[in-house]
Design a protein around this motif. Structure first.
Motif, PDB file in Angstrom:
ATOM      1  N   GLY A 126       0.792  -1.232   0.000  1.00 18.36           N
ATOM      2  CA  GLY A 126       0.000   0.000   0.000  1.00 18.36           C
ATOM      3  C   GLY A 126       0.821   1.277   0.000  1.00 18.36           C
ATOM      4  N   ALA A 127       2.066   1.189  -0.404  1.00 13.53           N
ATOM      5  CA  ALA A 127       2.926   2.375  -0.444  1.00 13.53           C
ATOM      6  C   ALA A 127       3.311   2.674  -1.891  1.00 13.53           C
ATOM      7  CB  ALA A 127       4.183   2.146   0.395  1.00 13.53           C
ATOM      8  N   SER A 128       3.882   3.821  -2.072  1.00  6.92           N
ATOM      9  CA  SER A 128       4.353   4.237  -3.391  1.00  6.92           C
ATOM     10  C   SER A 128       5.804   4.686  -3.243  1.00  6.92           C
ATOM     11  CB  SER A 128       3.476   5.384  -3.911  1.00  6.92           C
ATOM     12  OG  SER A 128       3.930   5.817  -5.164  1.00  6.92           O
ATOM     13  N   VAL A 129       6.671   4.165  -4.105  1.00  9.76           N
ATOM     14  CA  VAL A 129       8.077   4.534  -4.057  1.00  9.76           C
ATOM     15  C   VAL A 129       8.557   4.925  -5.448  1.00  9.76           C
ATOM     16  CG1 VAL A 129       8.613   3.049  -2.073  1.00  9.76           C
ATOM     17  CG2 VAL A 129       8.969   2.182  -4.395  1.00  9.76           C
ATOM     18  N   GLU A 130       9.629   5.673  -5.440  1.00  7.73           N
ATOM     19  CA  GLU A 130      10.350   6.001  -6.667  1.00  7.73           C
ATOM     20  C   GLU A 130      11.723   5.363  -6.534  1.00  7.73           C
ATOM     21  OE1 GLU A 130      12.518   9.861  -8.592  1.00  7.73           O
ATOM     22  OE2 GLU A 130      10.707  10.210  -7.407  1.00  7.73           O
ATOM     23  N   VAL A 131      12.208   4.766  -7.620  1.00  8.36           N
ATOM     24  CA  VAL A 131      13.532   4.156  -7.628  1.00  8.36           C
ATOM     25  C   VAL A 131      14.394   4.931  -8.618  1.00  8.36           C
ATOM     26  CG1 VAL A 131      14.864   2.059  -8.064  1.00  8.36           C
ATOM     27  CG2 VAL A 131      12.561   1.882  -7.096  1.00  8.36           C
ATOM     28  N   ARG A 132      15.514   5.433  -8.129  1.00  7.75           N
ATOM     29  CA  ARG A 132      16.462   6.149  -8.991  1.00  7.75           C
ATOM     30  C   ARG A 132      17.740   5.330  -9.095  1.00  7.75           C
ATOM     31  NH1 ARG A 132      14.837  10.840  -5.677  1.00  7.75           N
ATOM     32  NH2 ARG A 132      16.805  10.545  -4.569  1.00  7.75           N
ATOM     33  N   HIS A 133      18.265   5.260 -10.279  1.00  7.46           N
ATOM     34  CA  HIS A 133      19.521   4.546 -10.506  1.00  7.46           C
ATOM     35  C   HIS A 133      20.655   5.547 -10.379  1.00  7.46           C
ATOM     36  CE1 HIS A 133      17.827   0.728 -12.347  1.00  7.46           C
ATOM     37  NE2 HIS A 133      16.782   1.469 -12.077  1.00  7.46           N
ATOM     38  N   ASP A 134      21.234   5.631  -9.173  1.00  2.00           N
ATOM     39  CA  ASP A 134      22.346   6.560  -8.949  1.00  2.00           C
ATOM     40  C   ASP A 134      23.559   6.180  -9.784  1.00  2.00           C
ATOM     41  OD1 ASP A 134      20.750   7.907  -7.169  1.00  2.00           O
ATOM     42  OD2 ASP A 134      21.811   7.230  -5.372  1.00  2.00           O
ATOM     43  N   SER A 135      23.780   4.893  -9.935  1.00  2.00           N
ATOM     44  CA  SER A 135      24.808   4.410 -10.845  1.00  2.00           C
ATOM     45  C   SER A 135      24.313   3.084 -11.408  1.00  2.00           C
ATOM     46  CB  SER A 135      26.159   4.256 -10.135  1.00  2.00           C
ATOM     47  OG  SER A 135      26.106   3.252  -9.165  1.00  2.00           O
ATOM     48  N   CYS A 136      24.871   2.710 -12.570  1.00  2.00           N
ATOM     49  CA  CYS A 136      24.359   1.515 -13.236  1.00  2.00           C
ATOM     50  C   CYS A 136      25.443   0.919 -14.125  1.00  2.00           C
ATOM     51  CB  CYS A 136      23.131   1.884 -14.072  1.00  2.00           C
ATOM     52  SG  CYS A 136      22.357   0.460 -14.881  1.00  2.00           S
ATOM     53  N   ILE A 137      25.576  -0.387 -14.075  1.00  2.00           N
ATOM     54  CA  ILE A 137      26.563  -1.050 -14.916  1.00  2.00           C
ATOM     55  C   ILE A 137      26.266  -0.844 -16.402  1.00  2.00           C
ATOM     56  CG2 ILE A 137      27.211  -2.769 -13.190  1.00  2.00           C
ATOM     57  CD1 ILE A 137      25.443  -4.793 -14.803  1.00  2.00           C
ATOM     58  N   HIS A 138      25.018  -0.595 -16.729  1.00  2.00           N
ATOM     59  CA  HIS A 138      24.641  -0.364 -18.127  1.00  2.00           C
ATOM     60  C   HIS A 138      25.081   1.020 -18.615  1.00  2.00           C
ATOM     61  CE1 HIS A 138      22.554  -4.138 -18.166  1.00  2.00           C
ATOM     62  NE2 HIS A 138      21.864  -3.776 -17.100  1.00  2.00           N
ATOM     63  N   ARG A 139      25.477   1.867 -17.675  1.00  2.00           N
ATOM     64  CA  ARG A 139      26.058   3.174 -18.024  1.00  2.00           C
ATOM     65  C   ARG A 139      27.570   3.142 -17.792  1.00  2.00           C
ATOM     66  NH1 ARG A 139      21.586   5.622 -14.585  1.00  2.00           N
ATOM     67  NH2 ARG A 139      23.280   6.013 -13.119  1.00  2.00           N
ATOM     68  N   ARG A 140      28.087   1.938 -17.680  1.00  2.00           N
ATOM     69  CA  ARG A 140      29.524   1.683 -17.473  1.00  2.00           C
ATOM     70  C   ARG A 140      30.023   2.083 -16.080  1.00  2.00           C
ATOM     71  NH1 ARG A 140      30.058   2.479 -23.358  1.00  2.00           N
ATOM     72  NH2 ARG A 140      30.652   0.428 -24.100  1.00  2.00           N
ATOM     73  N   ASP A 141      29.114   2.216 -15.128  1.00  2.00           N
ATOM     74  CA  ASP A 141      29.527   2.405 -13.742  1.00  2.00           C
ATOM     75  C   ASP A 141      29.972   1.051 -13.198  1.00  2.00           C
ATOM     76  OD1 ASP A 141      28.880   5.184 -13.580  1.00  2.00           O
ATOM     77  OD2 ASP A 141      26.763   4.661 -13.362  1.00  2.00           O
ATOM     78  N   ASP A 142      30.701   1.061 -12.099  1.00  2.00           N
ATOM     79  CA  ASP A 142      31.208  -0.176 -11.506  1.00  2.00           C
ATOM     80  C   ASP A 142      30.109  -1.020 -10.866  1.00  2.00           C
ATOM     81  OD1 ASP A 142      33.796   0.432 -12.258  1.00  2.00           O
ATOM     82  OD2 ASP A 142      34.268   1.416 -10.353  1.00  2.00           O
ATOM     83  N   VAL A 143      29.042  -0.362 -10.425  1.00  2.00           N
ATOM     84  CA  VAL A 143      28.017  -1.045  -9.649  1.00  2.00           C
ATOM     85  C   VAL A 143      26.661  -0.370  -9.902  1.00  2.00           C
ATOM     86  CG1 VAL A 143      28.344   0.387  -7.594  1.00  2.00           C
ATOM     87  CG2 VAL A 143      27.537  -1.951  -7.327  1.00  2.00           C
ATOM     88  N   CYS A 144      25.590  -1.142  -9.680  1.00  2.00           N
ATOM     89  CA  CYS A 144      24.245  -0.566  -9.740  1.00  2.00           C
ATOM     90  C   CYS A 144      23.840  -0.155  -8.323  1.00  2.00           C
ATOM     91  CB  CYS A 144      23.234  -1.580 -10.261  1.00  2.00           C
ATOM     92  SG  CYS A 144      23.419  -1.981 -11.994  1.00  2.00           S
ATOM     93  N   LEU A 145      23.531   1.119  -8.168  1.00  2.00           N
ATOM     94  CA  LEU A 145      23.014   1.628  -6.893  1.00  2.00           C
ATOM     95  C   LEU A 145      21.604   2.129  -7.142  1.00  2.00           C
ATOM     96  CD1 LEU A 145      26.042   3.623  -5.435  1.00  2.00           C
ATOM     97  CD2 LEU A 145      25.186   1.382  -4.718  1.00  2.00           C
ATOM     98  N   LEU A 146      20.647   1.524  -6.448  1.00  2.00           N
ATOM     99  CA  LEU A 146      19.248   1.890  -6.587  1.00  2.00           C
ATOM    100  C   LEU A 146      18.823   2.632  -5.334  1.00  2.00           C
ATOM    101  CD1 LEU A 146      17.956  -1.575  -7.882  1.00  2.00           C
ATOM    102  CD2 LEU A 146      18.758   0.362  -9.240  1.00  2.00           C
ATOM    103  N   ARG A 147      18.435   3.892  -5.496  1.00  2.00           N
ATOM    104  CA  ARG A 147      17.972   4.702  -4.380  1.00  2.00           C
ATOM    105  C   ARG A 147      16.453   4.641  -4.361  1.00  2.00           C
ATOM    106  NH1 ARG A 147      20.351   8.206  -1.178  1.00  2.00           N
ATOM    107  NH2 ARG A 147      22.216   8.126  -2.480  1.00  2.00           N
ATOM    108  N   VAL A 148      15.891   4.233  -3.230  1.00  2.00           N
ATOM    109  CA  VAL A 148      14.451   4.060  -3.082  1.00  2.00           C
ATOM    110  C   VAL A 148      13.931   5.128  -2.134  1.00  2.00           C
ATOM    111  CG1 VAL A 148      12.598   2.456  -2.502  1.00  2.00           C
ATOM    112  CG2 VAL A 148      14.806   1.568  -3.339  1.00  2.00           C
ATOM    113  N   VAL A 149      12.970   5.902  -2.648  1.00  2.00           N
ATOM    114  CA  VAL A 149      12.391   7.003  -1.883  1.00  2.00           C
ATOM    115  C   VAL A 149      10.880   6.833  -1.869  1.00  2.00           C
ATOM    116  CG1 VAL A 149      12.169   9.518  -1.705  1.00  2.00           C
ATOM    117  CG2 VAL A 149      14.249   8.516  -2.700  1.00  2.00           C
ATOM    118  N   GLU A 150      10.304   6.845  -0.667  1.00  2.00           N
ATOM    119  CA  GLU A 150       8.835   6.747  -0.580  1.00  2.00           C
ATOM    120  C   GLU A 150       8.240   8.056  -1.087  1.00  2.00           C
ATOM    121  OE1 GLU A 150       5.469   4.789   2.268  1.00  2.00           O
ATOM    122  OE2 GLU A 150       7.465   5.097   3.066  1.00  2.00           O
ATOM    123  N   SER A 151       7.201   7.944  -1.881  1.00  2.00           N
ATOM    124  CA  SER A 151       6.560   9.130  -2.432  1.00  2.00           C
ATOM    125  C   SER A 151       5.086   9.161  -2.032  1.00  2.00           C
ATOM    126  CB  SER A 151       6.700   9.141  -3.962  1.00  2.00           C
ATOM    127  OG  SER A 151       6.210   7.943  -4.519  1.00  2.00           O
ATOM    128  N   GLY A 152       4.536  10.346  -2.158  1.00  2.00           N
ATOM    129  CA  GLY A 152       3.102  10.551  -1.914  1.00  2.00           C
ATOM    130  C   GLY A 152       2.646  10.027  -0.646  1.00  2.00           C
TER     131      GLY A 152
END
Length: 178
Positions: free
Chosen positions: A152-178
């Motif tokens: 019953g919650a809503s979140v936004e996930v931002r990819h602070d870094s991503c291996i698909h952008r040639r970063d070393d690691v995928c970092l997913l930042r999860v922020v509750e919204s609304g």
């Protein structure tokens, strides 16, 4: 890849498009189309199916994978209710991925290649370091959103870094919204 994931993607495709779309995707990419939840299947088959579905739905492959995760979480929870039983919210589930949930998944599905997460609980936000041989961070993104929706919650996930952008690691930042 475990057949369970194929089953969940089929459920989502059938819900969002229809059963014919699933059959067409299978036929168009030459996949076998018969997947048991405990079976092991080539990752390439799922990639081919998702690519066909993306084309049919006029979405990118990443958008399609994210959709499969977001809408697929409810199907996973229905198929394996014991895995998330006892959790009171999405944060508790995410904090337990590697310590409790993935070991339980491995009991149910021996040989599964589960991703690894290092979770940093940063007050109102959570940061997940995602690591997987498959590089399916878009699926993790969708599953996180689907998990929050389940509770019953809503979140936004931002990819602070991503291996698909040639970063070393995928970092997913999860922020509750609304």
């Amino acid at each position: 890849m475990k057949g369970l994931l194929f089953n969940v993607v089929e459920d989502v495709v059938t819900d969002v498009l229809d059963a014919d779309a699933w059959d067409d995707a299978i036929e168009n990419c030459g996949a076998s189309g018969a997947y048991t939840s405990l079976g092991n299947y080539d990752d390439g088959e799922l990639v081919g199916i998702v690519g066909e579905v993306a084309e049919m739905a006029d979405l990118s492959v990443d958008e399609t994978v994210r959709l499969a995760g977001r809408d697929g979480f409810a199907h996973l929870a229905a198929r394996e209710p014991d895995v998330i039983a006892g959790y009171d919210g999405w944060r508790a589930v995410l904090l337990s991925l590697d310590d409790i949930i993935h070991p339980e998944v491995l009991k149910l599905y021996p040989g599964a290649q589960v991703p690894r997460f290092r979770v940093i609980d940063d007050g109102p936000e959570m940061v997940l370091e995602y690591s997987s041989e498959r590089g399916l961070c878009a699926l993790a993104d969708g599953l996180i959103v689907g998990c929050a929706n389940w509770f019953g919650a809503s979140v936004e996930v931002r990819h602070d870094s991503c291996i698909h952008r040639r970063d070393d690691v995928c970092l997913l930042r999860v922020v509750e919204s609304g």
